[in-house]
Design a protein around this motif. Structure first.
Motif: not given
Length: 264
Positions: A166, A169-171, A173-174, A186, A192, A194, A197, A262
């Motif tokens: 995925d 962004s981590p936010e 995804y979570r 997700h 994840n 991102f 990066e 996570e």
């Protein structure tokens, strides 16, 4: 065949059909910006209308186009079988990467993305024009299947047996934040990484990041960012990964099981 090309190389690549697909996530057409100045000889394609298919109840916000409709668009752009294609956007590589992915899926082999887009072209001091080119119709034949595609069932199976990545962004995804789709979270089993990066120009870092990911396949919100990640991996010399083209927008619309937080 390397999928990225810089502005100086692109200027010298005169036998390629140039395609302008500038676009924003909000869906506003950039055709007025194209009219104000574009690469010499570049043809305008509307990303949502010409590169993607119509949105339905499932399939995601940027589904694959109907092959026959895409063939008509590409022929109108003057593309023949065997014609190389240069694709560019405003500079973030999002719509250009998805267009690269779509054309490669459609069986067009020599497609390259202008690194840095129009911004890099102008920074290199290269000229723009406002004239709309009049190109003779092409004869390209669209042959779907040039790149691997996953549907929802395929994504679930890939997450179980390989690495479903995925790239949101981590936010998102979570499941802490979802600005577009009605459900946050997700695909169960997805990891994840991102896409923000990944610098398309830093192939060494991208290779190092993904070499340790076993058999990755990508998804995002609607299949645009995932295509950019697929482009990045390809540019780094790794195999082009499958893309779940419907991505989270398709998964959520189908009411599939979701995960939050996570993964262990």
């Amino acid at each position: 065949m390397r999928p990225l090309i810089d502005a100086v190389e692109a200027a010298a690549w005169t036998d390629a059909v140039r395609i302008d697909v500038r676009w924003t996530l909000g869906g506003d057409s950039k055709e007025a910006e194209y009219a104000a100045g574009h690469l010499p000889g570049a043809v305008w394609l509307d990303f949502d209308r010409d590169v993607c298919g119509p949105v339905g109840p499932v399939g995601g916000r940027h589904p694959l186009p109907d092959p026959e409709a895409l063939q008509g668009v590409l022929r109108a752009a003057g593309i023949d079988d065997g014609t190389p294609v240069l694709v560019y956007d405003g500079g973030d590589g999002m719509s250009a990467a998805r267009t690269w992915w779509t054309l490669r899926w459609a069986g067009i082999e020599d497609v390259r993305v202008l690194t840095g887009g129009l911004a890099a072209w102008t920074e290199a001091g290269l000229p723009l024009e406002t004239q709309v080119p009049q190109r003779p119709a092409g004869n390209v034949t669209v042959r779907p299947g040039g790149l691997p595609v996953l549907d929802a069932d395929g994504a679930a199976a890939w997450a179980a047996d390989h690495s479903l990545v995925d790239v949101r962004s981590p936010e998102r995804y979570r499941g802490e934040f979802e600005p577009v789709d009605p459900v946050a979270g997700h695909v169960p089993g997805a990891v994840n990484l991102f896409l923000g990066e990944d610098d398309l120009g830093d192939v060494d870092r991208i290779r190092a990041r993904y070499e340790s990911v076993p058999e990755p396949a990508f998804y995002c919100g609607s299949g645009v960012g995932a295509a950019r990640s697929a482009l990045a991996v390809t540019a780094a010399g790794l195999p082009t990964p499958p893309v779940y083209i419907g991505s989270w927008s398709d998964w959520a619309a189908r009411g599939r099981e979701i995960a939050r937080g996570e993964e262990s």
